[in-house]
Design a protein around this motif. Structure first.
Motif, PDB file in Angstrom:
ATOM      1  N   VAL A  44       1.319  -1.376  -0.409  1.00 22.50           N
ATOM      2  CA  VAL A  44      -0.025  -0.063   0.357  1.00 22.50           C
ATOM      3  C   VAL A  44       0.778   1.642   0.451  1.00 22.50           C
ATOM      4  O   VAL A  44       0.147   2.049  -0.410  1.00 22.50           O
ATOM      5  N   TYR A  45       2.136   1.181   0.813  1.00 24.12           N
ATOM      6  CA  TYR A  45       3.084   1.996   0.323  1.00 24.12           C
ATOM      7  C   TYR A  45       3.490   2.865  -0.716  1.00 24.12           C
ATOM      8  O   TYR A  45       3.540   3.424  -0.803  1.00 24.12           O
ATOM      9  N   ALA A  46       3.800   1.747  -1.511  1.00 20.80           N
ATOM     10  CA  ALA A  46       4.222   1.563  -3.190  1.00 20.80           C
ATOM     11  C   ALA A  46       3.266   2.670  -3.005  1.00 20.80           C
ATOM     12  O   ALA A  46       3.139   3.233  -3.881  1.00 20.80           O
ATOM     13  N   TRP A  47       1.475   1.812  -3.680  1.00 15.93           N
ATOM     14  CA  TRP A  47       0.306   2.317  -4.538  1.00 15.93           C
ATOM     15  C   TRP A  47       0.607   4.433  -3.886  1.00 15.93           C
ATOM     16  O   TRP A  47       0.752   4.657  -4.159  1.00 15.93           O
ATOM     17  N   VAL A  48       1.119   4.654  -2.198  1.00 11.61           N
ATOM     18  CA  VAL A  48       0.773   6.025  -2.150  1.00 11.61           C
ATOM     19  C   VAL A  48       2.385   6.061  -2.916  1.00 11.61           C
ATOM     20  O   VAL A  48       2.201   7.739  -3.826  1.00 11.61           O
ATOM     21  N   GLY A  49       3.432   5.627  -3.311  1.00  7.85           N
ATOM     22  CA  GLY A  49       4.374   6.560  -3.969  1.00  7.85           C
ATOM     23  C   GLY A  49       3.918   6.921  -5.705  1.00  7.85           C
ATOM     24  O   GLY A  49       4.538   7.516  -5.544  1.00  7.85           O
ATOM     25  N   ILE A  50       2.973   5.881  -5.872  1.00  7.83           N
ATOM     26  CA  ILE A  50       2.560   6.101  -7.316  1.00  7.83           C
ATOM     27  C   ILE A  50       1.292   6.883  -7.590  1.00  7.83           C
ATOM     28  O   ILE A  50       1.243   7.688  -8.637  1.00  7.83           O
ATOM     29  N   LEU A  51       0.441   6.623  -6.887  1.00  6.01           N
ATOM     30  CA  LEU A  51      -0.537   7.754  -7.190  1.00  6.01           C
ATOM     31  C   LEU A  51      -0.546   9.071  -6.532  1.00  6.01           C
ATOM     32  O   LEU A  51      -1.369  10.960  -6.564  1.00  6.01           O
ATOM     33  N   ARG A  52       0.801   9.676  -6.296  1.00  2.00           N
ATOM     34  CA  ARG A  52       0.740  11.616  -5.273  1.00  2.00           C
ATOM     35  C   ARG A  52       0.806  11.989  -6.540  1.00  2.00           C
ATOM     36  O   ARG A  52       1.292  11.728  -7.510  1.00  2.00           O
ATOM     37  N   ASN A  53       0.761  13.010  -6.350  1.00  2.00           N
ATOM     38  CA  ASN A  53       0.639  14.219  -7.233  1.00  2.00           C
ATOM     39  C   ASN A  53       1.756  14.280  -7.840  1.00  2.00           C
ATOM     40  O   ASN A  53       2.789  14.590  -9.116  1.00  2.00           O
ATOM     41  N   ASP A  54       2.983  14.006  -6.875  1.00  2.00           N
ATOM     42  CA  ASP A  54       4.404  13.582  -7.492  1.00  2.00           C
ATOM     43  C   ASP A  54       4.895  13.096  -8.182  1.00  2.00           C
ATOM     44  O   ASP A  54       5.950  12.729  -7.423  1.00  2.00           O
ATOM     45  N   GLY A  55       4.135  11.756  -7.974  1.00  2.00           N
ATOM     46  CA  GLY A  55       3.924   9.954  -7.677  1.00  2.00           C
ATOM     47  C   GLY A  55       4.624   9.690  -9.219  1.00  2.00           C
ATOM     48  O   GLY A  55       4.865  10.189  -9.525  1.00  2.00           O
ATOM     49  N   LEU A  56       4.933   8.798  -9.414  1.00  2.00           N
ATOM     50  CA  LEU A  56       5.361   7.860 -10.546  1.00  2.00           C
ATOM     51  C   LEU A  56       4.292   8.428 -11.624  1.00  2.00           C
ATOM     52  O   LEU A  56       4.537   8.561 -12.519  1.00  2.00           O
ATOM     53  N   LEU A  57       3.005   7.654 -11.108  1.00  2.00           N
ATOM     54  CA  LEU A  57       1.617   7.716 -12.459  1.00  2.00           C
ATOM     55  C   LEU A  57       1.623   9.368 -12.881  1.00  2.00           C
ATOM     56  O   LEU A  57       2.118   9.161 -14.059  1.00  2.00           O
ATOM     57  N   ASN A  58       1.866  10.559 -12.378  1.00  2.00           N
ATOM     58  CA  ASN A  58       2.257  11.836 -13.266  1.00  2.00           C
ATOM     59  C   ASN A  58       3.040  12.077 -13.332  1.00  2.00           C
ATOM     60  O   ASN A  58       3.054  12.603 -14.752  1.00  2.00           O
ATOM     61  N   THR A  59       4.228  11.835 -13.143  1.00  2.00           N
ATOM     62  CA  THR A  59       5.496  11.601 -13.615  1.00  2.00           C
ATOM     63  C   THR A  59       5.638  11.441 -15.056  1.00  2.00           C
ATOM     64  O   THR A  59       6.172  12.217 -15.673  1.00  2.00           O
ATOM     65  N   LEU A  60       5.650   9.655 -14.911  1.00  2.00           N
ATOM     66  CA  LEU A  60       5.452   9.683 -16.203  1.00  2.00           C
ATOM     67  C   LEU A  60       4.281  10.085 -17.258  1.00  2.00           C
ATOM     68  O   LEU A  60       4.673  10.264 -18.725  1.00  2.00           O
ATOM     69  N   LEU A  61       2.890  10.365 -16.645  1.00  2.00           N
ATOM     70  CA  LEU A  61       1.859  10.535 -17.969  1.00  2.00           C
ATOM     71  C   LEU A  61       2.905  12.695 -18.217  1.00  2.00           C
ATOM     72  O   LEU A  61       2.085  12.713 -19.182  1.00  2.00           O
ATOM     73  N   LEU A  62       3.237  13.044 -17.803  1.00  2.00           N
ATOM     74  CA  LEU A  62       3.357  14.360 -17.808  1.00  2.00           C
ATOM     75  C   LEU A  62       4.998  14.400 -18.179  1.00  2.00           C
ATOM     76  O   LEU A  62       4.987  15.397 -18.752  1.00  2.00           O
TER      77      LEU A  62
ATOM     78  N   GLU B 148     -12.451  -2.555   5.357  1.00  2.00           N
ATOM     79  CA  GLU B 148     -11.292  -3.015   5.623  1.00  2.00           C
ATOM     80  C   GLU B 148     -10.838  -1.673   6.198  1.00  2.00           C
ATOM     81  O   GLU B 148     -11.180  -0.571   6.160  1.00  2.00           O
ATOM     82  N   TYR B 149      -9.379  -1.423   6.980  1.00  2.00           N
ATOM     83  CA  TYR B 149      -9.315  -0.595   7.437  1.00  2.00           C
ATOM     84  C   TYR B 149      -7.475   0.028   6.834  1.00  2.00           C
ATOM     85  O   TYR B 149      -7.647   1.878   7.113  1.00  2.00           O
ATOM     86  N   VAL B 150      -6.997  -0.688   6.855  1.00  2.00           N
ATOM     87  CA  VAL B 150      -5.477   0.158   5.760  1.00  2.00           C
ATOM     88  C   VAL B 150      -5.879   0.762   4.650  1.00  2.00           C
ATOM     89  O   VAL B 150      -4.883   1.364   4.824  1.00  2.00           O
ATOM     90  N   ILE B 151      -5.931   0.096   4.055  1.00  2.00           N
ATOM     91  CA  ILE B 151      -6.139   0.592   2.182  1.00  2.00           C
ATOM     92  C   ILE B 151      -7.173   2.091   2.640  1.00  2.00           C
ATOM     93  O   ILE B 151      -6.624   2.884   2.011  1.00  2.00           O
ATOM     94  N   PRO B 152      -8.046   2.428   3.546  1.00  2.00           N
ATOM     95  CA  PRO B 152      -8.786   3.349   3.269  1.00  2.00           C
ATOM     96  C   PRO B 152      -8.525   4.456   3.708  1.00  2.00           C
ATOM     97  O   PRO B 152      -7.987   5.325   3.796  1.00  2.00           O
ATOM     98  N   GLU B 153      -7.347   3.733   5.268  1.00  2.00           N
ATOM     99  CA  GLU B 153      -6.537   5.364   6.229  1.00  2.00           C
ATOM    100  C   GLU B 153      -5.373   5.961   5.037  1.00  2.00           C
ATOM    101  O   GLU B 153      -5.180   6.670   4.773  1.00  2.00           O
ATOM    102  N   MET B 154      -4.663   4.824   4.246  1.00  4.54           N
ATOM    103  CA  MET B 154      -3.669   5.460   3.532  1.00  4.54           C
ATOM    104  C   MET B 154      -3.803   6.081   2.100  1.00  4.54           C
ATOM    105  O   MET B 154      -3.129   7.327   1.828  1.00  4.54           O
ATOM    106  N   LEU B 155      -5.045   5.385   1.123  1.00  3.66           N
ATOM    107  CA  LEU B 155      -5.236   5.802   0.139  1.00  3.66           C
ATOM    108  C   LEU B 155      -6.362   6.798   0.311  1.00  3.66           C
ATOM    109  O   LEU B 155      -6.707   7.822  -0.990  1.00  3.66           O
ATOM    110  N   GLY B 156      -7.534   7.050   1.656  1.00  5.66           N
ATOM    111  CA  GLY B 156      -8.060   7.816   1.082  1.00  5.66           C
ATOM    112  C   GLY B 156      -8.673   8.892   1.263  1.00  5.66           C
ATOM    113  O   GLY B 156      -7.446   8.719   2.518  1.00  5.66           O
ATOM    114  N   GLY B 157      -9.394   9.783   1.773  1.00  7.63           N
ATOM    115  CA  GLY B 157      -9.637  10.823   1.836  1.00  7.63           C
ATOM    116  C   GLY B 157     -10.384  11.475   3.485  1.00  7.63           C
ATOM    117  O   GLY B 157     -10.589   9.872   3.822  1.00  7.63           O
TER     118      GLY B 157
END
Length: 307
Positions: free
Chosen positions: A136-154, A240-249
């Motif tokens: 889940v921490y890896a998905w945090v690094g992927i989905l953040r505004n300055d993460g891997l996904l946005n960096t690749l698409l930009l 589920e607790y971990v995923i909504p807590e770490m990825l959700g608003g």
């Protein structure tokens, strides 16, 4: 020991064989649930433990004090009702997404050659070798505004501004589908790999098109695997607790987050226990439906075997 078991009547041997799993479920499932149920009927107090006893001795009289205020608040407070409904909605959408993605994957794995099949199964099971928290921490690094996904698409020029994915419901769905997709694929694969492909050949010989043969033969015969996979995804996703807590608003309402807040932030154990009891009762409905479906399948197989 074996000689002793052989001398026992078959009925006694059967009861002894099912005793260990029943004892395990009683010790680690029923007993904790009864403890939570007891706390749910208590009242909040400041102290250790942070709830009142259900039975106490006063003036040589045993008194029973059952408090229903927590359950009354659950069914009258819109926050809890919205949380229950949203948890069920998130679990249902996650299950549907896992079905849409997992069925083609399980079907492809089951139809592959044995050598390729083993490698594909290893790829499905491989994420379990890593902690869920790290994934889940890896998905945090992927989905953040300055993460891997946005960096690749930009960098590719596909987007001009970063996508707002982190701390949204979309991020929660992505994390849930990623985490629970193997739970849908594996039981469905176990059903599809035993499929008799001569039925499809017979359908083709009778003039059925591939999509018609799939809808009338493959899909109905694979429904036990679909139902088992859906239950394995739906039931844990509700709490589920971990995923909504770490990825959700902050507006991501899930039962796991509510229970955590009541237990640890508010120290309101009776309310947290009542929330847990209602959630377990809600989850009993799909479990009962699953058991009913399994009993019907077993009965139909028995009738077909006798025929």
């Amino acid at each position: 020991m074996r000689l002793l078991l052989r001398r026992l009547p078959p009925e006694t041997t059967r009861k002894l064989s099912i005793f260990p799993p029943f004892a395990w479920l009683t010790l680690f499932l029923l007993a904790p649930f009864l403890l939570v149920l007891k706390i749910s009927f208590a009242d909040l107090q400041f102290g250790i433990p942070p709830y009142t006893p259900l039975a106490f001795l006063e003036e040589q009289t045993l008194r029973l004090a059952v408090h229903l205020n927590t359950y009354a608040l659950l069914f009258t407070d819109n926050l809890y009702l919205a949380t229950y409904l949203n948890s069920l909605k998130v679990a249902a959408i996650t299950t549907i997404c896992c079905g849409m993605i997992g069925y083609p994957m399980a079907y492809y794995i089951a139809r592959s050659r044995p050598q390729t099949r083993n490698m594909l199964l290893l790829a499905v099971i491989l994420p379990f070798w890593t902690s869920l928290l790290l994934r889940v921490y890896a998905w945090v690094g992927i989905l953040r505004n300055d993460g891997l996904l946005n960096t690749l698409l930009l960098g590719l020029g596909i987007i001009d501004t970063p996508l707002e994915l982190y701390r949204t419901n979309i991020a929660v769905y992505i994390g849930l589908v990623y985490a629970y997709l193997p739970f849908f694929i594996l039981p469905l694969y176990a059903t599809l790999v035993k499929f008799d492909h001569r039925l499809l050949e017979a359908a083709y010989d009778l003039g059925a098109r591939p999509w018609k043969a799939f809808l009338t033969i493959t899909l109905p015969l694979s429904m036990p695997g679909v139902i088992a996979g859906s239950m394995l995804v739906f039931i844990p996703t509700v709490g589920e607790y971990v995923i909504p807590e770490m990825l959700g608003g902050a507006d991501t309402l899930m039962m796991g987050r509510v229970m955590w807040n009541e237990f640890f932030n508010n120290a309101d154990w009776p309310m947290a226990a009542a929330v847990t009891v209602i959630m377990v009762l809600l989850l009993l409905i799909p479990l009962v439906l699953f058991q009913y479906n399994q009993a019907r399948q077993f009965e139909m197989r028995g009738k077909n075997g006798r025929a």
